[in-house]
Design an enzyme around this catalytic site. Structure first.
Site, PDB file in Angstrom:
ATOM      1  N   SER A  11      -7.084  23.380 -84.154  1.00  0.00           N
ATOM      2  CA  SER A  11      -8.275  22.765 -84.742  1.00  0.00           C
ATOM      3  C   SER A  11      -9.425  23.762 -84.857  1.00  0.00           C
ATOM      4  O   SER A  11      -9.478  24.774 -84.148  1.00  0.00           O
ATOM      5  CB  SER A  11      -8.727  21.568 -83.907  1.00  0.00           C
ATOM      6  OG  SER A  11      -9.248  22.004 -82.663  1.00  0.00           O
ATOM      7  N   LYS A  84     -11.156  18.743 -70.400  1.00  0.00           N
ATOM      8  CA  LYS A  84     -10.900  17.306 -70.255  1.00  0.00           C
ATOM      9  C   LYS A  84      -9.499  16.919 -70.714  1.00  0.00           C
ATOM     10  O   LYS A  84      -8.995  15.852 -70.340  1.00  0.00           O
ATOM     11  CB  LYS A  84     -11.942  16.484 -71.028  1.00  0.00           C
ATOM     12  CG  LYS A  84     -11.858  16.592 -72.535  1.00  0.00           C
ATOM     13  CD  LYS A  84     -12.924  15.758 -73.203  1.00  0.00           C
ATOM     14  CE  LYS A  84     -12.873  15.848 -74.720  1.00  0.00           C
ATOM     15  NZ  LYS A  84     -11.633  15.311 -75.296  1.00  0.00           N
ATOM     16  N   ASP A  85      -8.852  17.773 -71.519  1.00  0.00           N
ATOM     17  CA  ASP A  85      -7.496  17.477 -72.000  1.00  0.00           C
ATOM     18  C   ASP A  85      -6.417  17.855 -70.996  1.00  0.00           C
ATOM     19  O   ASP A  85      -5.253  17.499 -71.177  1.00  0.00           O
ATOM     20  CB  ASP A  85      -7.214  18.217 -73.314  1.00  0.00           C
ATOM     21  CG  ASP A  85      -8.054  17.705 -74.469  1.00  0.00           C
ATOM     22  OD1 ASP A  85      -8.492  16.534 -74.411  1.00  0.00           O
ATOM     23  OD2 ASP A  85      -8.282  18.480 -75.428  1.00  0.00           O
ATOM     24  N   THR A 125     -13.416   4.621 -81.878  1.00  0.00           N
ATOM     25  CA  THR A 125     -13.021   5.543 -80.817  1.00  0.00           C
ATOM     26  C   THR A 125     -11.629   5.160 -80.337  1.00  0.00           C
ATOM     27  O   THR A 125     -11.278   3.982 -80.332  1.00  0.00           O
ATOM     28  CB  THR A 125     -13.989   5.540 -79.619  1.00  0.00           C
ATOM     29  OG1 THR A 125     -13.491   6.450 -78.615  1.00  0.00           O
ATOM     30  CG2 THR A 125     -14.108   4.167 -78.986  1.00  0.00           C
ATOM     31  N   ARG A 129     -11.596   5.186 -71.985  1.00  0.00           N
ATOM     32  CA  ARG A 129     -12.864   5.214 -71.250  1.00  0.00           C
ATOM     33  C   ARG A 129     -14.024   4.794 -72.142  1.00  0.00           C
ATOM     34  O   ARG A 129     -14.872   3.974 -71.758  1.00  0.00           O
ATOM     35  CB  ARG A 129     -13.122   6.626 -70.689  1.00  0.00           C
ATOM     36  CG  ARG A 129     -14.501   6.777 -70.042  1.00  0.00           C
ATOM     37  CD  ARG A 129     -14.800   8.225 -69.694  1.00  0.00           C
ATOM     38  NE  ARG A 129     -14.770   9.103 -70.843  1.00  0.00           N
ATOM     39  CZ  ARG A 129     -15.778   9.259 -71.697  1.00  0.00           C
ATOM     40  NH1 ARG A 129     -16.900   8.585 -71.554  1.00  0.00           N
ATOM     41  NH2 ARG A 129     -15.662  10.100 -72.712  1.00  0.00           N
ATOM     42  N   ARG A 130     -14.081   5.358 -73.344  1.00  0.00           N
ATOM     43  CA  ARG A 130     -15.188   5.033 -74.249  1.00  0.00           C
ATOM     44  C   ARG A 130     -15.134   3.576 -74.692  1.00  0.00           C
ATOM     45  O   ARG A 130     -16.161   2.907 -74.804  1.00  0.00           O
ATOM     46  CB  ARG A 130     -15.159   5.975 -75.463  1.00  0.00           C
ATOM     47  CG  ARG A 130     -15.548   7.408 -75.112  1.00  0.00           C
ATOM     48  CD  ARG A 130     -15.325   8.364 -76.268  1.00  0.00           C
ATOM     49  NE  ARG A 130     -15.790   9.703 -75.935  1.00  0.00           N
ATOM     50  CZ  ARG A 130     -15.384  10.815 -76.527  1.00  0.00           C
ATOM     51  NH1 ARG A 130     -14.461  10.738 -77.493  1.00  0.00           N
ATOM     52  NH2 ARG A 130     -15.858  11.986 -76.172  1.00  0.00           N
ATOM     53  N   ARG A 147      -8.208   8.378 -84.371  1.00  0.00           N
ATOM     54  CA  ARG A 147      -7.783   9.645 -83.797  1.00  0.00           C
ATOM     55  C   ARG A 147      -8.056  10.751 -84.776  1.00  0.00           C
ATOM     56  O   ARG A 147      -8.381  10.509 -85.929  1.00  0.00           O
ATOM     57  CB  ARG A 147      -6.289   9.608 -83.466  1.00  0.00           C
ATOM     58  CG  ARG A 147      -5.951   8.968 -82.130  1.00  0.00           C
ATOM     59  CD  ARG A 147      -4.498   9.250 -81.781  1.00  0.00           C
ATOM     60  NE  ARG A 147      -4.218  10.693 -81.825  1.00  0.00           N
ATOM     61  CZ  ARG A 147      -3.012  11.215 -81.974  1.00  0.00           C
ATOM     62  NH1 ARG A 147      -1.967  10.432 -82.108  1.00  0.00           N
ATOM     63  NH2 ARG A 147      -2.842  12.517 -81.990  1.00  0.00           N
ATOM     64  N   VAL A 150     -12.700  16.385 -85.001  1.00  0.00           N
ATOM     65  CA  VAL A 150     -14.078  15.882 -85.082  1.00  0.00           C
ATOM     66  C   VAL A 150     -14.526  15.580 -86.519  1.00  0.00           C
ATOM     67  O   VAL A 150     -14.977  14.460 -86.795  1.00  0.00           O
ATOM     68  CB  VAL A 150     -15.041  16.867 -84.387  1.00  0.00           C
ATOM     69  CG1 VAL A 150     -16.489  16.443 -84.605  1.00  0.00           C
ATOM     70  CG2 VAL A 150     -14.730  16.930 -82.897  1.00  0.00           C
ATOM     71  N   ARG A 153     -12.975  12.416 -88.005  1.00  0.00           N
ATOM     72  CA  ARG A 153     -13.450  11.189 -87.348  1.00  0.00           C
ATOM     73  C   ARG A 153     -14.840  10.805 -87.860  1.00  0.00           C
ATOM     74  O   ARG A 153     -15.145   9.622 -88.018  1.00  0.00           O
ATOM     75  CB  ARG A 153     -13.441  11.354 -85.833  1.00  0.00           C
ATOM     76  CG  ARG A 153     -12.071  11.099 -85.216  1.00  0.00           C
ATOM     77  CD  ARG A 153     -12.128  11.084 -83.708  1.00  0.00           C
ATOM     78  NE  ARG A 153     -12.141  12.426 -83.151  1.00  0.00           N
ATOM     79  CZ  ARG A 153     -12.371  12.700 -81.881  1.00  0.00           C
ATOM     80  NH1 ARG A 153     -12.650  11.723 -81.032  1.00  0.00           N
ATOM     81  NH2 ARG A 153     -12.339  13.947 -81.439  1.00  0.00           N
ATOM     82  N   CYS A 240      -6.262  11.202 -68.893  1.00  0.00           N
ATOM     83  CA  CYS A 240      -7.002  10.927 -70.123  1.00  0.00           C
ATOM     84  C   CYS A 240      -6.850   9.487 -70.598  1.00  0.00           C
ATOM     85  O   CYS A 240      -7.657   9.001 -71.377  1.00  0.00           O
ATOM     86  CB  CYS A 240      -6.523  11.868 -71.235  1.00  0.00           C
ATOM     87  SG  CYS A 240      -6.880  13.608 -70.908  1.00  0.00           S
TER      88      CYS A 240
END
Length: 311
Positions: A11, A84-85, A125, A129-130, A147, A150, A153, A240
């Site tokens: 990405s 975080k991944d 999203t 969590r979100r 999904r 950035v 989305r 995650c």
């Protein structure tokens, strides 16, 4: 050897993170050549399936398994992840280096502010969590699973008729998309994913030469923050795919403050807490706060989520 191969996902964000990390190293070590190699992950190849399903097929993480395998084989010498991944446990033979300075760890709402969302608004999203945190604050909204990288989305706001999407501030800033931010969500209500905004610098345990070079890029305060957050997540046996938020900050005087939150997927139950401790003992702090959350019933919430996912 004066050439090191650096792996990352394909990405634009992953490439921006590689440039960010390597820029000071290239200045500091002009005699060393860093060559970037793109490694496709299961989550990049399959953009339709649930991430939990992609992870199950890969036998690991949807966004790190292939890179870790390439590192273990010696195809690359370093892998630069979004921290975080990464799962909380390193595969045998691989270690994490202290990360560099951390970008903003918070989440952002793009398309509208939280208070400005109309009743029944559609917010995009795909992160559990979100989703849980949004429903805890605004149970009236409809969360639409999305999904992708950035920029795609962001485009889904118009393409799918959404009122807003939730994205990480770090990713938006690294891609110079700050203008898309309508509101940065407060960490007391929306603690981010453990490690969000930080880079995960992974190397082979036996590659001491590259470790020596990369050690100069590490920020020990950031390292303590993310170690506390990830220790909490590990103690909760999370990842995650579970709605656990955590955020650590270094306070004046050298102490480390950690806040965390566990939320049921429908947003109706939420457990939160905070603790402070010495900067030198981040894992101890993370485990201690996890213990407090468990004492309040966090494992019950997480157990129900896992049981639901297994059906």
């Amino acid at each position: 050897m004066n050439t090191y191969f650096v792996g990352s996902r394909a990405s634009n964000l992953a490439k921006a993170q590689v440039r960010e990390y390597l820029a000071p190293l290239r200045e500091r070590f002009p005699e060393v050549t860093f060559t970037h190699r793109v490694i496709l992950e299961g989550g990049d190849k399959d953009r339709r399936s649930l991430l939990s399903d992609v992870s199950a097929v890969s036998g690991g993480s949807a966004f790190s398994t292939e890179q870790e395998a390439a590192l273990a084989r010696g195809d690359v010498d370093v892998v630069i992840h979004s921290l975080k991944d990464l799962p909380t446990a390193n595969p045998p033979g691989l270690v994490l280096m202290p990360p560099p300075d951390r970008e903003d760890a918070r989440d952002a709402l793009c398309g509208a502010t939280l208070a400005g969302l109309p009743k029944g608004a559609r917010v995009g999203t795909g992160a559990p969590r979100r989703i849980a945190q949004l429903l805890a604050v605004r149970p009236d909204i409809e969360v639409v699973p999305i999904r992708g990288n950035v920029p795609p989305r962001l485009k889904k706001i118009e393409a799918m008729g959404l009122d807003a999407v939730v994205l990480a501030v770090a990713g938006l800033r690294r891609l110079a998309l700050d203008d898309a931010i309508d509101e940065i969500l407060p960490v007391d209500l929306f603690p981010p994913s453990p490690g969000q905004g930080a880079l995960g610098i992974q190397v082979r345990e036996d590659n001491t030469a590259v470790q020596e070079i990369l050690s100069s890029a590490g920020d020990l305060a950031v390292d303590a923050q993310v170690r506390a957050e990830r220790a909490l997540l590990a103690e909760l046996h999370g990842g995650c795919s579970v709605p656990v938020g955590a955020h650590a900050e270094v306070r004046s005087g050298g102490s480390l403050s950690l806040r965390a939150q566990v939320t049921s997927l429908d947003g109706t139950r939420q457990i939160s807490g905070s603790l402070s401790g010495p900067l030198s003992e981040p894992e101890k702090l993370g485990k201690a706060l996890a213990g407090e959350l468990i004492g309040q019933g966090a494992r019950s919430i997480l157990g129900e989520i896992r049981a639901e996912a297994a059906v």
